[in-house]
Design an enzyme around this catalytic site. Structure first.
Site, PDB file in Angstrom:
ATOM      1  N   ASP A  43       3.180   5.435  -2.780  1.00  0.00           N
ATOM      2  CA  ASP A  43       3.981   6.752  -2.670  1.00  0.00           C
ATOM      3  C   ASP A  43       4.329   7.657  -1.076  1.00  0.00           C
ATOM      4  O   ASP A  43       4.318   8.026  -1.334  1.00  0.00           O
ATOM      5  CB  ASP A  43       4.511   7.704  -3.603  1.00  0.00           C
ATOM      6  CG  ASP A  43       4.630   7.436  -4.662  1.00  0.00           C
ATOM      7  OD1 ASP A  43       6.040   6.756  -5.103  1.00  0.00           O
ATOM      8  OD2 ASP A  43       4.622   7.959  -6.113  1.00  0.00           O
ATOM      9  N   LYS A  79       2.122  -4.593  10.648  1.00  0.00           N
ATOM     10  CA  LYS A  79       0.768  -4.312  11.579  1.00  0.00           C
ATOM     11  C   LYS A  79       1.266  -4.962  13.094  1.00  0.00           C
ATOM     12  O   LYS A  79       2.181  -5.827  13.505  1.00  0.00           O
ATOM     13  CB  LYS A  79       0.135  -5.219  10.540  1.00  0.00           C
ATOM     14  CG  LYS A  79      -1.373  -5.071  10.656  1.00  0.00           C
ATOM     15  CD  LYS A  79      -1.708  -3.495  10.224  1.00  0.00           C
ATOM     16  CE  LYS A  79      -3.333  -3.374  10.095  1.00  0.00           C
ATOM     17  NZ  LYS A  79      -3.446  -2.725   9.359  1.00  0.00           N
ATOM     18  N   LYS A 130       1.234  -1.250   0.023  1.00  0.00           N
ATOM     19  CA  LYS A 130      -0.102   0.217  -0.055  1.00  0.00           C
ATOM     20  C   LYS A 130       0.995   0.773   0.309  1.00  0.00           C
ATOM     21  O   LYS A 130       0.151   2.631  -0.794  1.00  0.00           O
ATOM     22  CB  LYS A 130      -1.382  -0.252   1.673  1.00  0.00           C
ATOM     23  CG  LYS A 130      -2.049   1.080   0.893  1.00  0.00           C
ATOM     24  CD  LYS A 130      -2.798   0.389   2.700  1.00  0.00           C
ATOM     25  CE  LYS A 130      -3.210  -1.007   2.662  1.00  0.00           C
ATOM     26  NZ  LYS A 130      -3.681  -0.989   3.663  1.00  0.00           N
TER      27      LYS A 130
END
Ligand code: NAD
Length: 466
Positions: free
Chosen positions: A97, A104, A92
């Site tokens: 960018d 996580k 992601k």
């Protein structure tokens, strides 16, 4: 065939993109797996009794630091899930960018079963454990809210870090999604939902993409069903309804409510929150089997709750023409294939829900720069507007109407800056995904998004020679 785990699903999507890219096995295997994972077991004294909790923090790719990713509180959290979510974070960040690696965290807990005081105690202990093991710091590993956590949770984590590291001048950047008074940023709470809105809006402006999935351009009057009416689901629905879409259904844990004339989203949220129950919502029809909501007739389905919601079992019955993945991993790899074969469009999670990490990035920058956006230049910007008006009026010997003057004099505040940065990010990212789709001749946007992300991470590894 045995059911694939969440992580196996993500890895299969990764593998599909690797073959489209023609990437060598050595770099692919370096990127694919988590670089480190920690499991923590810690006791907390609650109501005179000792309770033991288990939590994880996974670092997927630390090619760029800090690594970034939320902390989830849910009873079913496990290492597989945390690793899958960490991998999604790396991809992601690369897609939009953001110069972060992916991570996580998760704690196996049902937060609804604990008082706020107990949650604070548990969170502070979890944070101390993470800090002690070097899994939390503004330079290296920065959590944010996710399912079951919120800005209060982030405030406790921040306070714990600051207590343990009073000499870290950047302590405020150890966590994002904080309350504004503790260094948080405007619009973080709404950010993921607004990003979902921008992503769908931009998709619906692209003739070719829209035609492929047999939709028409524009948001107005689109019939939308959302699954999950928490932070992401609510704000996605709210912004889409505000732009003229009809939210015709909401699926929650305890049922599905629907109304073909459109649901009043603000009112529904107030009623839902009163009892944490979708049954409490008025002016709707109710169905106990929540999963039927996913199959309800609509143009766009927005899963915004959990992973693994659309599987090989229900994919053949999904009626929506576009599935917009606001949640992480809501479609299994098998279901993905079925939906694509049926001509359905999918806006993939690693693109569509990146609004949260994007605004988290803005918050982290603000924390490290120790100054809020606009503090230095707001007045100057206002003055520039006034000078332009004065010069224009003098040269042209006219008086501009007041509404035009007001617009030209308008300076931007923090929320404006965040919104425009977010809109720009979501538009650029979708353009880049479309470019990657053409470049790597992928049939779908997910494989294109993965290819784009993996290519960027691989370039990084190649350049620095890891
Ligand atoms: P949340 O806890 O605020 O909301 C989740 C909602 O889903 C809750 O209302 C819950 O009752 C509902 N739900 C749970 N199980 C369900 C089921 N089986 N059927 C229907 N509804 C169910 O969480 P959130 O922050 O909105 O996160 C939702 C998803 O979005 C997660 O996948 C999360 O990883 C992802 N996400 C969140 C953010 C963020 O900024 N919060 C950012 C990116 C991705």
């Amino acid at each position: 065939m045995a059911k694939l785990s969440f992580l196996e699903n993500v890895d299969q999507m990764f593998d599909a993109a690797v073959s489209a890219l023609g990437l060598s096995d050595d770099i692919a295997s370096q990127i694919r797996g988590c670089n480190s994972v920690i499991q923590l077991r810690f006791p907390v004294q609650l109501n005179g009794k000792l309770e033991v909790f288990t939590g994880w923090r996974a670092v997927h790719s630390d090619h760029q630091l800090p690594v970034k990713g939320g902390i989830r509180y849910a009873p079913v959290v496990c290492q597989d899930e945390v690793e899958a979510l960490a991998a999604l974070m790396s991809y992601k960040c690369a897609v939009v960018d953001i110069p972060f690696g992916g991570a996580k965290g998760g704690l196996a807990i049902d937060p609804s079963k604990y008082s706020t005081e107990d949650l604070e105690k548990i969170t502070r202990k979890f944070a101390r454990e993470l800090i002690k093991k070097a899994y939390l710091s503004p330079a290296e590993n920065v959590p944010a809210p996710d399912m079951g956590t919120n800005e209060k949770t982030m405030a406790w984590i921040y306070d714990e870090y600051q207590n343990l590291r009073p000499d870290d001048i950047n302590a405020m950047g150890c966590v994002t999604g904080k309350p504004k008074t503790l260094g948080g940023i405007s619009f973080r709470t709404e950010a993921t939902g607004k990003g979902v809105f921008f992503g769908i809006e931009y998709f619906l402006s692209k003739d070719e993409l829209v035609r492929e999935v047999k939709l028409t351009t524009g948001i107005e009057e689109k019939r939308i069903v959302v699954q999950g009416f928490g932070n992401v689901g609510y704000y996605s629905a709210f912004f889409l309804a505000e732009a003229g879409a009809k939210i015709v259904g909401i699926a929650e844990k305890d049922g599905f409510v629907y109304n073909d004339d459109g649901i009043d989203i603000k009112q529904a949220k107030i009623e839902f929150d009163e009892r944490s129950s979708i049954r409490n919502v008025s002016n709707v029809k109710y169905q106990e089997d929540s999963r039927l909501g996913l199959e309800y007739a609509c143009d766009i389905l927005i899963p915004a709750a959990l992973e693994g919601q659309i599987t090989a079992e229900n994919a053949p019955r999904i009626k929506a023409k576009l599935i917009a993945e606001a949640a992480n991993g809501p479609i299994t790899q098998e279901a993905d294939k079925i939906l694509l074969e049926r001509g359905r469009g999918i806006l993939p999670d690693i693109y569509l829900n990146a609004g949260g990490v994007t605004v988290s990035y803005f918050e982290w920058i603000k924390n490290l720069s120790h100054i809020r956006f606009g503090r230095m230049d707001k007045k100057q910007e206002e003055m520039r507007g006034i000078k332009i008006i004065e010069a224009f009026e003098r040269v042209n010997k006219i008086k501009l109407p007041k509404d035009l003057k007001d617009q030209l004099q308008l300076s931007t505040d923090e929320t404006d800056v965040i919104k425009s940065g977010l809109a720009d990010t979501m538009r650029n990212a979708l353009d880049n995904i479309i470019e990657a789709k053409e470049k790597y001749k992928t049939t779908d946007l997910r494989t294109a998004a993965y290819a784009l992300a993996i290519e960027k991470i691989a370039n990084y590894y190649t350049l620095v020679g890891h």
